[in-house]
Design an enzyme around this catalytic site. Structure first.
Site, PDB file in Angstrom:
ATOM      1  N   HIS A 132       0.870  -1.180   0.000  1.00 45.06           N
ATOM      2  CA  HIS A 132       0.000   0.000   0.000  1.00 45.06           C
ATOM      3  C   HIS A 132       0.911   1.236   0.000  1.00 45.06           C
ATOM      4  O   HIS A 132       2.023   1.182   0.531  1.00 45.06           O
ATOM      5  CB  HIS A 132      -0.835  -0.055   1.285  1.00 45.06           C
ATOM      6  CG  HIS A 132      -1.907   0.969   1.389  1.00 45.06           C
ATOM      7  ND1 HIS A 132      -1.666   2.255   1.796  1.00 45.06           N
ATOM      8  CD2 HIS A 132      -3.247   0.884   1.178  1.00 45.06           C
ATOM      9  CE1 HIS A 132      -2.812   2.927   1.820  1.00 45.06           C
ATOM     10  NE2 HIS A 132      -3.794   2.115   1.448  1.00 45.06           N
ATOM     11  N   ASP A 209       2.826  -4.715   7.963  1.00 48.66           N
ATOM     12  CA  ASP A 209       1.597  -3.953   7.815  1.00 48.66           C
ATOM     13  C   ASP A 209       0.469  -4.985   7.900  1.00 48.66           C
ATOM     14  O   ASP A 209       0.287  -5.794   6.986  1.00 48.66           O
ATOM     15  CB  ASP A 209       1.623  -3.259   6.454  1.00 48.66           C
ATOM     16  CG  ASP A 209       0.294  -2.603   6.101  1.00 48.66           C
ATOM     17  OD1 ASP A 209      -0.697  -2.828   6.826  1.00 48.66           O
ATOM     18  OD2 ASP A 209       0.247  -1.889   5.088  1.00 48.66           O
ATOM     19  N   GLN A 212      -4.683  -5.469   6.756  1.00 52.57           N
ATOM     20  CA  GLN A 212      -5.661  -6.372   6.137  1.00 52.57           C
ATOM     21  C   GLN A 212      -5.558  -7.793   6.692  1.00 52.57           C
ATOM     22  O   GLN A 212      -6.086  -8.735   6.094  1.00 52.57           O
ATOM     23  CB  GLN A 212      -5.471  -6.409   4.614  1.00 52.57           C
ATOM     24  CG  GLN A 212      -5.678  -5.067   3.936  1.00 52.57           C
ATOM     25  CD  GLN A 212      -7.102  -4.547   4.041  1.00 52.57           C
ATOM     26  OE1 GLN A 212      -8.041  -5.296   4.341  1.00 52.57           O
ATOM     27  NE2 GLN A 212      -7.289  -3.262   3.802  1.00 52.57           N
ATOM     28  N   LYS A 235     -10.597  -0.698  10.424  1.00 52.48           N
ATOM     29  CA  LYS A 235     -10.700  -1.895   9.584  1.00 52.48           C
ATOM     30  C   LYS A 235     -11.036  -3.132  10.407  1.00 52.48           C
ATOM     31  O   LYS A 235     -11.214  -4.218   9.884  1.00 52.48           O
ATOM     32  CB  LYS A 235      -9.393  -2.111   8.815  1.00 52.48           C
ATOM     33  CG  LYS A 235      -9.118  -0.977   7.832  1.00 52.48           C
ATOM     34  CD  LYS A 235      -8.066  -1.332   6.838  1.00 52.48           C
ATOM     35  CE  LYS A 235      -7.507  -0.105   6.145  1.00 52.48           C
ATOM     36  NZ  LYS A 235      -8.266   0.299   4.956  1.00 52.48           N
ATOM     37  N   CYS A 373      -4.802   2.444  -3.680  1.00 52.55           N
ATOM     38  CA  CYS A 373      -3.557   2.936  -3.052  1.00 52.55           C
ATOM     39  C   CYS A 373      -2.406   1.963  -3.238  1.00 52.55           C
ATOM     40  O   CYS A 373      -1.532   1.834  -2.370  1.00 52.55           O
ATOM     41  CB  CYS A 373      -3.748   3.238  -1.565  1.00 52.55           C
ATOM     42  SG  CYS A 373      -4.871   4.575  -1.255  1.00 52.55           S
TER      43      CYS A 373
HETATM   44  N1  PMP Z   1      -1.980  -0.833   4.500  1.00 52.72           N
HETATM   45  C1  PMP Z   1      -2.920  -1.577   3.928  1.00 52.72           C
HETATM   46  C2  PMP Z   1      -2.580  -2.968   3.489  1.00 52.72           C
HETATM   47  C3  PMP Z   1      -4.215  -1.060   3.791  1.00 52.72           C
HETATM   48  O1  PMP Z   1      -5.168  -1.806   3.222  1.00 52.72           O
HETATM   49  C4  PMP Z   1      -4.493   0.253   4.240  1.00 52.72           C
HETATM   50  C5  PMP Z   1      -5.871   0.867   4.063  1.00 52.72           C
HETATM   51  N2  PMP Z   1      -6.448   0.659   2.827  1.00 52.72           N
HETATM   52  C6  PMP Z   1      -3.472   0.982   4.829  1.00 52.72           C
HETATM   53  C7  PMP Z   1      -2.226   0.406   4.942  1.00 52.72           C
HETATM   54  C8  PMP Z   1      -3.667   2.379   5.333  1.00 52.72           C
HETATM   55  O2  PMP Z   1      -4.574   2.392   6.369  1.00 52.72           O
HETATM   56  P1  PMP Z   1      -5.102   3.783   6.959  1.00 52.72           P
HETATM   57  O3  PMP Z   1      -5.552   4.587   5.786  1.00 52.72           O
HETATM   58  O4  PMP Z   1      -6.220   3.395   7.862  1.00 52.72           O
HETATM   59  O5  PMP Z   1      -3.963   4.419   7.680  1.00 52.72           O
END
Ligand code: PMP
Length: 415
Positions: A132, A209, A212, A235, A373
């Protein structure tokens, strides 16, 4: 496969569980909402909404500062939430749990603090091809500052990390490995145990990270032996604006503070400031009290359903969805790892993902379209983006059937 899902769904009583989520009853354009955008954010159970409401209505007060009763109550609830999260991820100490704004801030914190102290000219940070943006850009920023470089573990055209490439790139210049546990676009579950083991054999720390992963499977930081994990409350059925950075005590003690301000200090004079102990060293300023308390309630809620149950129910749901989608003519999956969780990305023929998403939306079906993203991922596949359906345990087989029907309609209308 389908019978299994029915068994688990019945055992868990998914229909009853859905009643815990008021928003799932919403209609969109007069149609019953089918919410399949859980990787972007999850809906909130009444238990979480009540915890927020109760906090603001009965004991809203700033933490750590007041001798008065409300401040003590708020402090206790805030610190209890930290303990809940620590138990949830099996941290050795609750002070290894730092509350942040979310995954993004957690990763920025490590990139900035770790980078400041441990990254030097010629060093590198090793990430993967499926990260991401929040696990790419903070590292790019600090690498630029320090004249270090970013190295990327390649993936194949199924969206599986190439471990031989990882081994090759895990050289002495690598100061930290930062990879996603589960890809938000491809659904790939990465072999993180192997990655951690190999990195540790060379004394290189690993940040995962788990944005997910945390909501889909049991996760034990001590068993993984991971050095840092980052995730967002929203999430995992909690509020927005709150997230977690877990770090091993020894690492967090070595890192300099990320931001300066109230709460992160022991003493301040104009000549010198002595920083506070963990976890406060990394929590400058008034924290998101209600968010942390809401996240604590979310963690309790998830525990009440059982993470193993969630993993089983979602696994069967995913298998059902993959089967059903595969039967749609011209549909191709983007991301075909056998180890997968959470999200399914796909394209139908030449249909633009945005058009497909719009037609689904008009039928009350919420999916996400675009690059999610992860622009390097869509560039790798040379596509404009994907349609992504992402699941939570409260989703049903009937909702997947509705998705398939909606896609058939899109195919006919646009094809
Ligand atoms: N890493 C991953 C794998 C994600 O799916 C996301 C959110 N789509 C993020 C980071 C970023 O999360 P946040 O916008 O809640 O900080």
């Amino acid at each position: 496969m389908r019978e299994n899902y029915n068994d688990i769904a019945t055992a868990l009583n998914i229909e009853k569980i859905r009643n815990d989520f008021p928003l799932l009853k919403t209609t969109v354009y007069g149609k019953q909402l089918v919410y399949l955008d859980n990787a972007a954010t999850t809906q909130k159970p009444t238990a979480v909404l009540d915890a927020l409401d109760n906090y603001y209505k009965t004991y809203n007060s700033n933490v750590h500062r007041g001798v008065h009763a409300l401040s003590q109550q708020a402090t206790e609830a805030y610190e209890e939430a930290r303990k809940k999260v620590a138990r949830f991820i099996n941290a050795k100490y609750s002070h290894e749990v730092i509350f942040t704004r979310g995954t993004t801030e957690s990763i920025n914190l490590v990139a900035s603090s770790f980078g400041k102290k441990f990254l030097h000219k010629g060093d590198s940070i090793l990430i993967s091809a499926m990260e991401h943006h929040s696990n790419i850009v903070p590292w790019q920023m600090i690498c630029e500052e320090k004249d270090a470089s970013l190295k990327v573990i390649a993936m194949d055209n199924k969206g599986i990390l190439q471990m031989d490439d990882f081994e090759q790139k895990l050289t002495d210049d690598v100061k930290l490995v930062a990879v996603t546990y589960v890809s938000n676009t491809l659904g790939t579950v990465n072999p993180v145990r192997d990655i951690i083991k190999q990195a540790h054999a060379k004394n290189i720390p690993v940040l995962l990270d788990v944005a997910q992963a945390i909501q889909h499977m049991p996760l034990d930081v001590q068993e993984l032996d991971v050095d840092f994990i980052a995730f967002s409350g929203h999430k995992i059925y909690g509020p927005t604006g709150i997230g977690v950075l877990y770090g091993k005590e020894e690492w967090l003690n070595k890192l300099p503070p990320y931001q300066g301000g109230g709460d992160m200090i022991k003493t301040v004079t104009f000549e010198k400031t002595v920083y506070n102990d963990l976890p406060y060293k990394f929590e400058a300023g008034t924290p998101d009290m209600s968010g942390a308390i809401g996240l604590g309630a979310a963690v309790d809620y998830v525990e009440s359903i059982g993470r193993k149950n969630i993993e089983l129910a979602e696994g069967e749901l995913l298998a059902y969805a993959l089967d059903a989608l595969a039967a749609i003519p011209d549909l191709r999956f983007i991301g075909e790892s056998p180890e997968r969780s959470g999200a399914i990305s796909f394209l139908i023929g030449d249909l633009h993902p945005f058009d497909t998403g719009e037609i689904l939306d008009k039928q009350g079906i919420a999916v996400r379209t675009g690059h999610h993203c992860t622009q390097p991922v869509v560039d790798f596949f040379r596509i404009p983006g994907t349609v992504r359906a992402s699941f939570a345990f409260y989703n049903t087989k009937a909702e997947i059937d509705a998705l398939v029907k909606g896609l058939e309609k899109a195919r006919l209308m646009l094809g």
